[in-house]
Write a protein that holds these residues in place. Sequence first.
Motif, PDB file in Angstrom:
ATOM      1  N   ARG A 396       0.848  -1.194   0.000  1.00 17.54           N
ATOM      2  CA  ARG A 396       0.000   0.000   0.000  1.00 17.54           C
ATOM      3  C   ARG A 396       0.884   1.244   0.000  1.00 17.54           C
ATOM      4  NH1 ARG A 396      -3.615  -2.689   4.554  1.00 17.54           N
ATOM      5  NH2 ARG A 396      -1.611  -3.683   4.833  1.00 17.54           N
ATOM      6  N   VAL A 397       0.439   2.266  -0.710  1.00 19.88           N
ATOM      7  CA  VAL A 397       1.223   3.505  -0.746  1.00 19.88           C
ATOM      8  C   VAL A 397       1.209   4.131   0.646  1.00 19.88           C
ATOM      9  CG1 VAL A 397       1.346   5.825  -1.753  1.00 19.88           C
ATOM     10  CG2 VAL A 397       0.704   3.875  -3.185  1.00 19.88           C
ATOM     11  N   ASN A 398       0.040   4.099   1.259  1.00 22.36           N
ATOM     12  CA  ASN A 398      -0.098   4.669   2.591  1.00 22.36           C
ATOM     13  C   ASN A 398      -0.980   3.714   3.397  1.00 22.36           C
ATOM     14  OD1 ASN A 398      -1.018   6.098   4.827  1.00 22.36           O
ATOM     15  ND2 ASN A 398      -0.901   8.058   3.753  1.00 22.36           N
ATOM     16  N   VAL A 399      -0.340   2.995   4.327  1.00 23.17           N
ATOM     17  CA  VAL A 399      -1.070   1.939   5.053  1.00 23.17           C
ATOM     18  C   VAL A 399      -2.219   2.531   5.861  1.00 23.17           C
ATOM     19  CG1 VAL A 399      -0.822   0.082   6.746  1.00 23.17           C
ATOM     20  CG2 VAL A 399       1.019   0.542   5.141  1.00 23.17           C
ATOM     21  N   VAL A 400      -1.957   3.647   6.542  1.00 26.44           N
ATOM     22  CA  VAL A 400      -2.999   4.228   7.397  1.00 26.44           C
ATOM     23  C   VAL A 400      -4.190   4.663   6.542  1.00 26.44           C
ATOM     24  CG1 VAL A 400      -3.507   6.074   9.054  1.00 26.44           C
ATOM     25  CG2 VAL A 400      -1.268   4.939   9.069  1.00 26.44           C
ATOM     26  N   ALA A 401      -3.884   5.344   5.399  1.00 25.13           N
ATOM     27  CA  ALA A 401      -4.973   5.818   4.527  1.00 25.13           C
ATOM     28  C   ALA A 401      -5.778   4.624   4.019  1.00 25.13           C
ATOM     29  CB  ALA A 401      -4.384   6.608   3.363  1.00 25.13           C
ATOM     30  N   SER A 402      -5.091   3.535   3.665  1.00 24.39           N
ATOM     31  CA  SER A 402      -5.789   2.353   3.157  1.00 24.39           C
ATOM     32  C   SER A 402      -6.702   1.784   4.238  1.00 24.39           C
ATOM     33  CB  SER A 402      -4.761   1.315   2.693  1.00 24.39           C
ATOM     34  OG  SER A 402      -5.312   0.037   2.712  1.00 24.39           O
ATOM     35  N   GLY A 406     -10.960   1.260   4.694  1.00 26.35           N
ATOM     36  CA  GLY A 406     -11.404  -0.132   4.659  1.00 26.35           C
ATOM     37  C   GLY A 406     -10.608  -1.012   3.704  1.00 26.35           C
ATOM     38  N   GLY A 407      -9.378  -0.587   3.358  1.00 25.26           N
ATOM     39  CA  GLY A 407      -8.547  -1.385   2.431  1.00 25.26           C
ATOM     40  C   GLY A 407      -7.860  -2.545   3.136  1.00 25.26           C
ATOM     41  N   THR A 408      -7.565  -3.589   2.370  1.00 27.28           N
ATOM     42  CA  THR A 408      -6.855  -4.746   2.936  1.00 27.28           C
ATOM     43  C   THR A 408      -5.472  -4.899   2.291  1.00 27.28           C
ATOM     44  OG1 THR A 408      -7.771  -6.181   1.238  1.00 27.28           O
ATOM     45  CG2 THR A 408      -8.999  -6.043   3.305  1.00 27.28           C
ATOM     46  N   GLY A 409      -5.242  -4.203   1.182  1.00 26.49           N
ATOM     47  CA  GLY A 409      -3.961  -4.340   0.475  1.00 26.49           C
ATOM     48  C   GLY A 409      -3.943  -5.556  -0.431  1.00 26.49           C
ATOM     49  N   LEU A 410      -5.114  -6.174  -0.644  1.00 31.85           N
ATOM     50  CA  LEU A 410      -5.158  -7.391  -1.485  1.00 31.85           C
ATOM     51  C   LEU A 410      -5.924  -7.178  -2.788  1.00 31.85           C
ATOM     52  CD1 LEU A 410      -5.816 -10.072   1.284  1.00 31.85           C
ATOM     53  CD2 LEU A 410      -3.677  -9.611   0.104  1.00 31.85           C
ATOM     54  N   GLY A 411      -6.629  -6.051  -2.885  1.00 35.92           N
ATOM     55  CA  GLY A 411      -7.502  -5.831  -4.044  1.00 35.92           C
ATOM     56  C   GLY A 411      -6.791  -5.955  -5.386  1.00 35.92           C
ATOM     57  N   LEU A 412      -5.679  -5.247  -5.559  1.00 31.43           N
ATOM     58  CA  LEU A 412      -4.996  -5.271  -6.867  1.00 31.43           C
ATOM     59  C   LEU A 412      -4.290  -6.613  -7.116  1.00 31.43           C
ATOM     60  CD1 LEU A 412      -3.592  -1.634  -7.179  1.00 31.43           C
ATOM     61  CD2 LEU A 412      -5.589  -2.635  -8.290  1.00 31.43           C
ATOM     62  N   ALA A 413      -3.915  -7.314  -6.027  1.00 31.35           N
ATOM     63  CA  ALA A 413      -3.312  -8.652  -6.209  1.00 31.35           C
ATOM     64  C   ALA A 413      -4.376  -9.597  -6.781  1.00 31.35           C
ATOM     65  CB  ALA A 413      -2.783  -9.180  -4.881  1.00 31.35           C
ATOM     66  N   ILE A 414      -5.594  -9.485  -6.282  1.00 29.00           N
ATOM     67  CA  ILE A 414      -6.704 -10.313  -6.794  1.00 29.00           C
ATOM     68  C   ILE A 414      -6.951  -9.968  -8.267  1.00 29.00           C
ATOM     69  CG2 ILE A 414      -9.187 -10.779  -6.572  1.00 29.00           C
ATOM     70  CD1 ILE A 414      -8.841 -10.320  -3.524  1.00 29.00           C
TER      71      ILE A 414
END
Length: 447
Positions: A396-402, A406-414
């Motif tokens: 993630r570019v910015n973990v806190v912002a993600s 409600g981001g998990t950091g997995l969306g673009l990997a999927i």
Amino acid sequence: MQSRTQQLWLRLGNLGLRLAKAAQRLGEFAEHSAWRLSARRVGLGLAAALTALFVVAGGLAPTVAMLGLLATTAFLALWPADGAAHAAATASAQAGVDRERLWQLVVDAMPEPAVALNGMARIVHANQLAEDQFGAGRRGGHIASMSRDPGLLAAVEEALATRRAQSVELHGRVPVERRLLAAVAPIGEGASQLREVPTLLITFRDLSEQDRLARMRADFVANASHELRTPLAYLKGSVETLLGPARDDAAARDTFLKTMGEQAERMSRLVDDLLSLSRVEMREYLPPSGEADLGAVLADVAHTMEPIAQQAGASFSLTGLNVAGPVRGDHDELAQVFQNLIQNAIKYGREGGKVDMRLSREPREGRVVRYRVDVIDDGPGIAPQHLPRLTERFYRVNVVASRERGGTGLGLAIVKHILNRHRGELLITSELGHGSTFSVILPGLPG
Ligand code: ADP
């Protein structure tokens, strides 16, 4: 004194033998000629003709002549098949000539770097992969001219002395860090001092890729546990507070319960994304068998995402729908791709900004039709150094912002795995301050 019949038998025997030899030679000739005559048939024909000549011109008794002819036939019948015998002889002669070339070809065909050494540890042959890895070692030069690794040199000495296979690990740092496993195997019975005779075969297996995968797996487990541990720790702490100091504080209880609900929601999103990722990863190598229409997929996605965009105060538009987009694919998986991209565009785009989704046809390359879907936002954009890593799991570019969104950091990997399965591509272009464009390119069905 031999009787006349005995003499005749002897003569007939000799004649049969000579005929058979002549037949074989003729057969060999025939083998090389375009007609490929059978030696047996030639031999038999000659024997019959000569016997008839003996009977007519030499006064040979027909019974004796018949017996002679039968003996010749039996002899020829037992003679090994001329074609096979000849082929075997030719093959073995050829093998002798080509033996050296043959083992060189085998070394060349090996899928890993391989070097053959003679009994004096000098290079007899090295395949291209070995030369690429270690630089071209001089043919006839010592193995040390290819690699000076003391472990490898000791293993070669040991294998030459004991005629037992050795294996040794090599560590390289230039140009990149690498771990190699060298297997040193004796060939044949004894160590030959001859310059051209291979005595040892060294093969190298690159373990760096295996190490990288193991590291990735370990990182993934660590990341996933960390992502789950944070909301779990919050839930545990809140329960303790609610049971202890905040037991009778109604206002605090409400605040805690609200945040606990959000954290539980975050954990459930993470579990959903992890399951989704594992499902698409498992099927990545199974190309979809069904057909989907990109126009219909995008219309469905637009229907679902419009209210979400409105809620976030963003405006959403879908253009280019007059293009028909038949592709080989799975409707639901493709919908998941575009939902993720629009969700990101809303999440990370400008407040009150615009999100546009466009379907178009790429310029034709021969007979192949390719469709393109651009998801464009007018948000703050992404710095170039992040672009190549965005599809990595948990990047993630910015973990806190993600997390806040409600981001998990997995969306673009999927997204990447689904597109790999569909033989598609994801292109990301962005400029800081000028928004981002996530483009999906998919091969169309032959029309
Ligand atoms: P997340 O669950 O964090 O959104 P993704 O894999 O979907 O995970 O995205 C990875 C990261 O890429 C995001 O955390 C965000 O930093 C960045 N990103 C994705 N889409 C955009 C976008 N449209 N604009 C800016 N940054 C984006």
